[in-house]
Design an enzyme around this catalytic site. Structure first.
Site, PDB file in Angstrom:
ATOM      1  N   CYS A  56       0.608  -1.191   0.091  1.00  0.00           N
ATOM      2  CA  CYS A  56       0.176  -0.156   0.137  1.00  0.00           C
ATOM      3  C   CYS A  56       0.720   1.267   0.002  1.00  0.00           C
ATOM      4  O   CYS A  56       0.290   2.228  -0.235  1.00  0.00           O
ATOM      5  CB  CYS A  56      -1.103   0.275   1.172  1.00  0.00           C
ATOM      6  SG  CYS A  56      -0.166  -0.011   2.998  1.00  0.00           S
ATOM      7  N   ARG A  58       4.190   1.517  -1.549  1.00  0.00           N
ATOM      8  CA  ARG A  58       5.263   1.409  -2.468  1.00  0.00           C
ATOM      9  C   ARG A  58       5.127   0.566  -3.691  1.00  0.00           C
ATOM     10  O   ARG A  58       4.478  -0.630  -3.491  1.00  0.00           O
ATOM     11  CB  ARG A  58       6.788   0.895  -1.673  1.00  0.00           C
ATOM     12  CG  ARG A  58       6.623  -0.355  -1.288  1.00  0.00           C
ATOM     13  CD  ARG A  58       8.197  -0.500  -0.445  1.00  0.00           C
ATOM     14  NE  ARG A  58       8.072   0.220   0.711  1.00  0.00           N
ATOM     15  CZ  ARG A  58       8.866   1.229   0.981  1.00  0.00           C
ATOM     16  NH1 ARG A  58       9.897   1.589  -0.024  1.00  0.00           N
ATOM     17  NH2 ARG A  58       8.878   1.931   1.813  1.00  0.00           N
ATOM     18  N   THR A 121       6.256  -4.914  10.980  1.00  0.00           N
ATOM     19  CA  THR A 121       7.127  -6.091  10.740  1.00  0.00           C
ATOM     20  C   THR A 121       6.119  -6.772   9.470  1.00  0.00           C
ATOM     21  O   THR A 121       6.721  -7.703   8.809  1.00  0.00           O
ATOM     22  CB  THR A 121       6.874  -7.278  11.795  1.00  0.00           C
ATOM     23  OG1 THR A 121       5.443  -7.480  12.088  1.00  0.00           O
ATOM     24  CG2 THR A 121       7.819  -6.723  12.986  1.00  0.00           C
ATOM     25  N   GLU A 202      -4.044  -9.914   5.203  1.00  0.00           N
ATOM     26  CA  GLU A 202      -3.081  -9.515   6.322  1.00  0.00           C
ATOM     27  C   GLU A 202      -3.467  -8.361   7.022  1.00  0.00           C
ATOM     28  O   GLU A 202      -3.620  -7.993   8.142  1.00  0.00           O
ATOM     29  CB  GLU A 202      -1.688  -9.370   5.976  1.00  0.00           C
ATOM     30  CG  GLU A 202      -0.616  -9.217   6.885  1.00  0.00           C
ATOM     31  CD  GLU A 202      -0.808 -10.281   8.224  1.00  0.00           C
ATOM     32  OE1 GLU A 202      -0.096  -9.963   9.198  1.00  0.00           O
ATOM     33  OE2 GLU A 202      -1.386 -11.378   7.850  1.00  0.00           O
ATOM     34  N   MET A 203      -3.851  -7.248   6.070  1.00  0.00           N
ATOM     35  CA  MET A 203      -4.378  -6.011   6.752  1.00  0.00           C
ATOM     36  C   MET A 203      -5.424  -5.840   7.536  1.00  0.00           C
ATOM     37  O   MET A 203      -5.681  -5.301   8.472  1.00  0.00           O
ATOM     38  CB  MET A 203      -4.300  -4.858   5.635  1.00  0.00           C
ATOM     39  CG  MET A 203      -4.350  -3.390   6.217  1.00  0.00           C
ATOM     40  SD  MET A 203      -2.798  -2.845   6.613  1.00  0.00           S
ATOM     41  CE  MET A 203      -2.056  -2.511   5.011  1.00  0.00           C
ATOM     42  N   GLY A 204      -6.372  -6.723   6.900  1.00  0.00           N
ATOM     43  CA  GLY A 204      -7.766  -6.806   7.680  1.00  0.00           C
ATOM     44  C   GLY A 204      -7.426  -7.721   8.776  1.00  0.00           C
ATOM     45  O   GLY A 204      -8.175  -7.335  10.013  1.00  0.00           O
TER      46      GLY A 204
END
Length: 440
Positions: A56, A58, A121, A202-204
């Site tokens: 998100c 780069r 991380t 993963e972000m959720g």
């Protein structure tokens, strides 16, 4: 003797530091687009290997190459063609780094020093997946494998030797912190507040985890309901699961929303959103963005670039750790280039050690079979031989490595290959190994 071509490294970067989110959105790649793009990148005979990292924050291309001018022009043209952006615009916004600057940058990315949220991380895992995708599709080999191994070792050292990743931080945790600040202005908290999370990646997952820590009442929506169920089970919480088909209805029910899908286009459009008397804070953590640029009273939409205020506070708090981490990056960058210089001799040393090992074991086996040595002694004799050959080869190994660091060292390397009958195929095969061999 065939002329030796020196391998160089290049980074072409479009990140939160030099490109706004609208432009990063245009340059973003879906998972399905990455391999065809890298295949076209590698068509250029000046480019040996490539990896594309997309997050998100780069879009970055890492390549090993032998002619920087031709490689650079080809890369610009590929971005231009694949993303339908004018060549001059690509040249104006791309940030290019070469060799030691490229290596330092990649180590900085892997160690999360270049992240929007320093110390997060998630980036290390994203880089590992980018490398894995390129490697499994034969788009990178020994050049990038060597570099990635060092990058991940560097990242591990930064985490171990500093507290930069203490108190788990991420883009998602920063967004949750910002939501808490916005709610506090209205004398509200996340505790027991209904919150909608869209996306089970993963972000959720991270958003749910931090909202759970704040005791929010979470409703999770995912295009694949089974993925949402798995995530709820993993977090062992009372997360409510809703169907994707109900998304439009759900939008009117929540003051706070976090969206982080991998959809190629906006999933929340202005026509889906109704005016409300309540203040609403919606956080779009996706790239491309999930939420359309909706202008509506009492609706506040934030993207990852809007987290800067919180991020700056975080940077200030970790300034000392960041300085320590930079020293580690410098150390690893120097070590990597020193190690690269020895690679011409390392495969040869490995093969000499291998030949010594095979000769010793062959003679030892023969001695046992002929009764010259009891079989019960074999293991201890192997250890003695191991020590003897290590001692014998220690000084020659040092001298050979010293010679390989000298520009005039090539004739010595060629002579060693000739004396021990070591073919170029053997040198290339051993060159893929990143760790040094031992005799036994």
């Amino acid at each position: 003797m065939q002329e030796k071509m020196e391998v160089q490294y290049m980074v072409v970067s479009f990140s939160h530091k030099n490109v706004d989110i609208a432009t990063r959105e245009k340059l973003s790649f879906s998972q399905e687009e990455i391999v065809p793009f890298l295949q076209e990148i590698n068509v250029c005979d000046s480019i040996r290997e490539s990896i594309l990292l997309c997050t998100c924050n780069r879009v970055e291309l890492y390549v090993s190459m032998i002619d920087k001018k031709r490689a650079r022009e080809h890369i610009y043209e590929c971005f231009c063609t694949h993303k339908n952006i004018a060549l001059e615009d690509i040249k104006n916004i791309a940030l290019m780094r070469l060799n030691q600057y490229a290596i330092y940058h990649i180590f900085s990315v892997a160690s999360s020093l270049d992240s929007l949220v320093i110390g997060e991380t998630q980036i290390t895992g994203q880089l590992k997946l980018a490398y894995k995708l390129a490697f499994e599709n034969a788009l990178c080999a020994k050049d990038m494998t060597r570099l990635m191994h060092f990058a991940f070792k560097c990242a591990a050292s930064v985490r171990k030797e500093t507290d930069i990743s203490a108190h788990s931080v991420s883009v998602a945790s920063t967004a949750v912190r910002m939501a808490e600040q916005k709610l506090a202005l209205c004398d509200k908290t996340l505790e027991n507040l209904p919150v909608l999370v869209i996306g089970s990646g993963e972000m959720g997952r991270l958003a749910c985890k931090h909202l759970q820590n704040a005791n929010a009442q979470i409703t999770l929506v995912s295009r694949t309901k089974e993925n949402a169920r798995k995530l709820a089970l993993e977090l062992d919480s009372s997360i409510n699961i809703e169907s994707w088909e109900h998304l439009e209805q759900l939008l009117g029910q929540y003051e706070v929303l976090f969206s982080a899908t991998s959809a190629p286009n906006c999933i929340i459009q202005s026509k889906m959103v109704q005016v409300s008397q309540k203040q609403r804070w919606w956080f779009d953590l996706a790239l491309p963005r999930d939420i359309e640029n909706i202008q509506m009273e009492n609706l506040h939409i934030f993207c990852v670039d809007d987290l800067e205020e919180i991020v700056q506070e975080h940077k200030n708090a970790r300034e000392d750790s960041a300085k320590k981490a930079q020293k580690i990056l410098e150390r690893y960058s120097v070590e990597f280039f020193k190690w690269l210089q020895t690679l011409g001799i390392d495969p040869i040393i490995k093969h000499i050690r291998y030949l010594a090992k095979q000769s010793a074991l062959k003679e030892l086996d023969r001695a046992v079979k002929k009764g010259f040595l009891p079989a019960s002694y074999q293991q201890n004799v192997e250890k003695i031989l191991h020590g003897a050959f290590n001692t014998f080869l220690h000084q020659p190994t040092i001298r050979l490595k010293q010679a390989s660091e000298n520009p005039q060292g090539d004739p010595i390397i060629e002579a060693m290959k000739n004396v021990f009958d070591i073919s170029d195929d053997v040198v290339m095969l051993n060159g893929y190994k990143c760790e040094k061999d031992t005799i036994f």
